[in-house]
Design a protein around this motif. Structure first.
Motif, PDB file in Angstrom:
ATOM      1  N   ARG A   1       0.795  -1.180   0.002  1.00  0.00           N
ATOM      2  CA  ARG A   1      -0.014  -0.216  -0.015  1.00  0.00           C
ATOM      3  C   ARG A   1       0.802   1.128   0.034  1.00  0.00           C
ATOM      4  O   ARG A   1       1.855   1.300   0.884  1.00  0.00           O
ATOM      5  N   ILE A   2       0.460   2.298  -0.883  1.00  0.00           N
ATOM      6  CA  ILE A   2       1.248   3.351  -0.897  1.00  0.00           C
ATOM      7  C   ILE A   2       0.592   4.588  -0.129  1.00  0.00           C
ATOM      8  O   ILE A   2      -0.657   4.623  -0.018  1.00  0.00           O
ATOM      9  N   GLY A   3       1.402   4.930   1.029  1.00  0.00           N
ATOM     10  CA  GLY A   3       0.806   5.758   1.940  1.00  0.00           C
ATOM     11  C   GLY A   3       1.159   7.308   1.693  1.00  0.00           C
ATOM     12  O   GLY A   3       2.082   7.479   1.042  1.00  0.00           O
ATOM     13  N   GLY A   4       0.466   8.356   2.292  1.00  0.00           N
ATOM     14  CA  GLY A   4       0.803   9.452   2.109  1.00  0.00           C
ATOM     15  C   GLY A   4       0.277  10.320   0.644  1.00  0.00           C
ATOM     16  O   GLY A   4       0.701  11.538   0.306  1.00  0.00           O
ATOM     17  N   HIS A   5      -0.217   9.562  -0.274  1.00  0.00           N
ATOM     18  CA  HIS A   5      -0.484  10.207  -1.475  1.00  0.00           C
ATOM     19  C   HIS A   5      -1.860   9.329  -1.977  1.00  0.00           C
ATOM     20  O   HIS A   5      -2.051   8.359  -1.943  1.00  0.00           O
TER      21      HIS A   5
ATOM     22  N   GLN B   1      14.541  10.476  -6.667  1.00  0.00           N
ATOM     23  CA  GLN B   1      13.720   9.786  -5.794  1.00  0.00           C
ATOM     24  C   GLN B   1      13.343   8.476  -6.045  1.00  0.00           C
ATOM     25  O   GLN B   1      13.739   7.497  -5.615  1.00  0.00           O
TER      26      GLN B   1
ATOM     27  N   ALA C   1      11.389   6.533  -2.444  1.00  0.00           N
ATOM     28  CA  ALA C   1      11.117   7.754  -1.871  1.00  0.00           C
ATOM     29  C   ALA C   1       9.637   7.509  -1.421  1.00  0.00           C
ATOM     30  O   ALA C   1       9.089   8.517  -0.818  1.00  0.00           O
ATOM     31  N   LEU C   2       8.733   6.606  -1.964  1.00  0.00           N
ATOM     32  CA  LEU C   2       7.436   6.470  -1.511  1.00  0.00           C
ATOM     33  C   LEU C   2       7.457   5.710  -0.237  1.00  0.00           C
ATOM     34  O   LEU C   2       7.890   4.851  -0.198  1.00  0.00           O
ATOM     35  N   ASP C   3       6.312   6.050   0.753  1.00  0.00           N
ATOM     36  CA  ASP C   3       5.949   5.328   1.702  1.00  0.00           C
ATOM     37  C   ASP C   3       5.087   4.215   1.418  1.00  0.00           C
ATOM     38  O   ASP C   3       4.088   4.251   1.288  1.00  0.00           O
ATOM     39  N   ILE C   4       5.733   3.054   1.546  1.00  0.00           N
ATOM     40  CA  ILE C   4       5.066   1.819   1.229  1.00  0.00           C
ATOM     41  C   ILE C   4       4.981   1.035   2.196  1.00  0.00           C
ATOM     42  O   ILE C   4       5.919   0.555   3.258  1.00  0.00           O
ATOM     43  N   GLU C   5       3.843  -0.005   2.655  1.00  0.00           N
ATOM     44  CA  GLU C   5       3.827  -0.806   3.442  1.00  0.00           C
ATOM     45  C   GLU C   5       3.207  -2.212   3.179  1.00  0.00           C
ATOM     46  O   GLU C   5       2.256  -2.090   2.389  1.00  0.00           O
TER      47      GLU C   5
END
Length: 121
Positions: free
Chosen positions: A92-96, A111, A115-119
């Motif tokens: 899952r991509i967070g923050g976007h 980037q 650079a993506l916030d992923i979990e």
């Protein structure tokens, strides 16, 4: 054929109005077509099996020449994910909550994906 596709220059592509990032494709067939994205097919099984509901909208897959099997898609409105078909991981991509900001990061040589916030889901 997905309701999220259109024909452009004689090729079936995802229909989101944003060109794919470098080394990615929006060619529906290169992304696995209905055998991957269709109702009841692999990606739907992966997403539903993790309790995620909503329409699954394909956006991009890594270009075939990269040797990667990573796909970027959206569920519902504003939930973005990567699926790695090699190891079966769903991220899952967070923050976007918009595709353009994700594409801008992927396209930025300083980037990119890290650079993506992923979990993992």
């Amino acid at each position: 054929m997905s309701k999220f596709t259109t024909v452009s220059n004689g090729e079936l592509v995802t229909n989101n109005g944003i060109p794919p990032p470098v080394n990615w494709t929006n060619s529906y067939e290169d992304m696995g077509g209905d055998m991957f994205w269709g109702d009841g097919e692999q990606l739907e099984d992966e997403v539903r099996g993790r309790g995620i509901e909503g329409d699954i909208r394909p956006h991009y897959g890594m270009a075939p020449y990269t040797g990667e099997a990573l796909y970027l898609f959206e569920v519902g409105s504003g939930q973005f994910f990567f699926f790695n078909a090699i190891d079966g991981s769903l991220l899952r991509i967070g923050g976007h909550s918009d595709l353009k900001s994700i594409v801008d990061i992927l396209d930025d040589p300083d980037q990119g994906l890290p650079a993506l916030d992923i979990e993992e889901v």
